[in-house]
Design an enzyme around this catalytic site. Structure first.
Site, short mmCIF file in Angstrom:
data_model
loop_
_atom_site.label_atom_id
_atom_site.label_comp_id
_atom_site.label_asym_id
_atom_site.label_seq_id
_atom_site.Cartn_x
_atom_site.Cartn_y
_atom_site.Cartn_z
N LYS A 11 38.24 41.09 29.10
CA LYS A 11 37.94 42.52 29.16
C LYS A 11 38.14 43.20 27.80
CE LYS A 11 39.07 42.82 34.12
NZ LYS A 11 39.89 43.57 35.13
N PHE A 59 40.51 54.91 41.33
CA PHE A 59 40.51 54.45 39.94
C PHE A 59 39.12 54.05 39.44
CE2 PHE A 59 41.62 50.77 42.63
CZ PHE A 59 40.67 49.84 42.22
N ARG A 87 41.96 32.01 39.68
CA ARG A 87 42.79 33.15 40.11
C ARG A 87 44.28 32.82 39.91
NH1 ARG A 87 40.26 38.23 41.51
NH2 ARG A 87 42.26 38.62 42.50
N THR A 93 46.84 40.88 39.92
CA THR A 93 46.10 41.99 39.32
C THR A 93 47.00 42.83 38.42
OG1 THR A 93 44.72 42.06 41.31
CG2 THR A 93 44.64 43.99 39.85
N HIS A 117 39.02 39.10 34.03
CA HIS A 117 38.47 39.12 35.40
C HIS A 117 38.31 37.71 35.89
CE1 HIS A 117 35.75 40.07 38.76
NE2 HIS A 117 35.05 39.04 38.37
N GLU A 128 28.12 37.29 40.39
CA GLU A 128 28.59 37.83 39.11
C GLU A 128 28.05 37.02 37.93
OE1 GLU A 128 32.73 39.54 41.13
OE2 GLU A 128 32.84 37.86 39.72
P1 IDP Z 1 41.23 41.76 40.59
O1 IDP Z 1 40.60 42.00 39.23
O2 IDP Z 1 42.57 41.09 40.47
O3 IDP Z 1 40.32 41.06 41.56
P2 IDP Z 1 40.67 44.23 42.05
O4 IDP Z 1 41.54 44.79 43.11
O5 IDP Z 1 39.38 43.58 42.46
O6 IDP Z 1 41.56 43.20 41.20
O7 IDP Z 1 40.38 45.41 41.02
C1 IDP Z 1 39.40 45.25 40.01
C2 IDP Z 1 39.95 45.81 38.72
O8 IDP Z 1 40.16 47.21 38.86
C3 IDP Z 1 41.32 45.26 38.33
O9 IDP Z 1 41.26 44.02 37.68
C4 IDP Z 1 41.83 46.37 37.41
O10 IDP Z 1 41.23 46.28 36.09
C5 IDP Z 1 41.30 47.61 38.10
N1 IDP Z 1 42.27 48.19 39.03
C6 IDP Z 1 42.66 47.70 40.23
N2 IDP Z 1 43.56 48.49 40.83
C7 IDP Z 1 43.75 49.52 39.98
C8 IDP Z 1 44.58 50.73 40.03
O11 IDP Z 1 45.32 50.97 40.98
N3 IDP Z 1 44.50 51.56 38.96
C9 IDP Z 1 43.69 51.32 37.88
N4 IDP Z 1 42.89 50.22 37.80
C10 IDP Z 1 42.93 49.35 38.82
MG MG Z 2 38.60 41.67 42.50
#
Ligand code: IDP
Ligand code: MG
Length: 139
Positions: A11, A59, A87, A93, A117, A128
């Protein structure tokens, strides 16, 4: 059907901080083969589509701003059990919750800016990967 491929993005925060080499080294050392890779930058529309599943989340706007503020490294990776193993390699996350030695623990600053990611299913890995690469860019 398990395809043994996953999709990743290094990222904007990881690219800005000069962590491309260190993260790719960890990915290679963990047994992933690079199928496709490029430095690219998502438009706002790209990020809104890519993260469409999160569009109702509070967010979402912050996420789109972050993911479009600079270049990313997009890549398709291959390994047995690729989605799940990747993962595990990246960690939770929120880097505060990520296990020691994971990419997010080592390189991520915060829940929002978490360096990398990883696809969450074989189906999403295929979607994706195809979002970022044409068939002739996959090897
Ligand atoms: P992941 O990337 O671990 O699969 P997801 O829940 O799919 O997590 O969220 C996608 C992306 O959104 C995260 O990697 C992070 O960059 C962002 N994100 C997730 N939750 C939050 C939050 O509560 N605040 C700000 N950004 C968030
Ligand atoms: Mg995700």
């Amino acid at each position: 059907m398990a395809t043994n491929r996953t999709f990743t993005m290094l990222k904007p925060d990881a690219v800005e901080k000069g962590h491309i080499g260190a993260i790719l080294e960890k990915i290679s050392a963990s047994g992933f083969r690079i199928v496709a890779m490029k430095l690219t930058r998502m438009t706002k529309a790209d990020a809104q589509t890519f993260y469409g599943i999160h569009k109702e989340r509070p967010f979402f706007g912050e996420l789109v701003e972050y993911m479009t503020r600079g270049p990313i490294v997009a890549a398709i990776l291959e390994k047995d059990n690729a989605v799940e193993d990747f993962r595990t390699l990246i960690g939770a996350t929120n880097p505060a919750d990520a296990a020691e030695g994971t990419i997010r623990k080592m390189f991520a600053a915060s829940l929002g800016e978490n360096a990398v990611h990883g696809s969450d299913s074989d189906e999403n890995a295929a979607i994706e990967g195809a979002f970022h690469f044409s068939g002739r860019e996959m090897f």
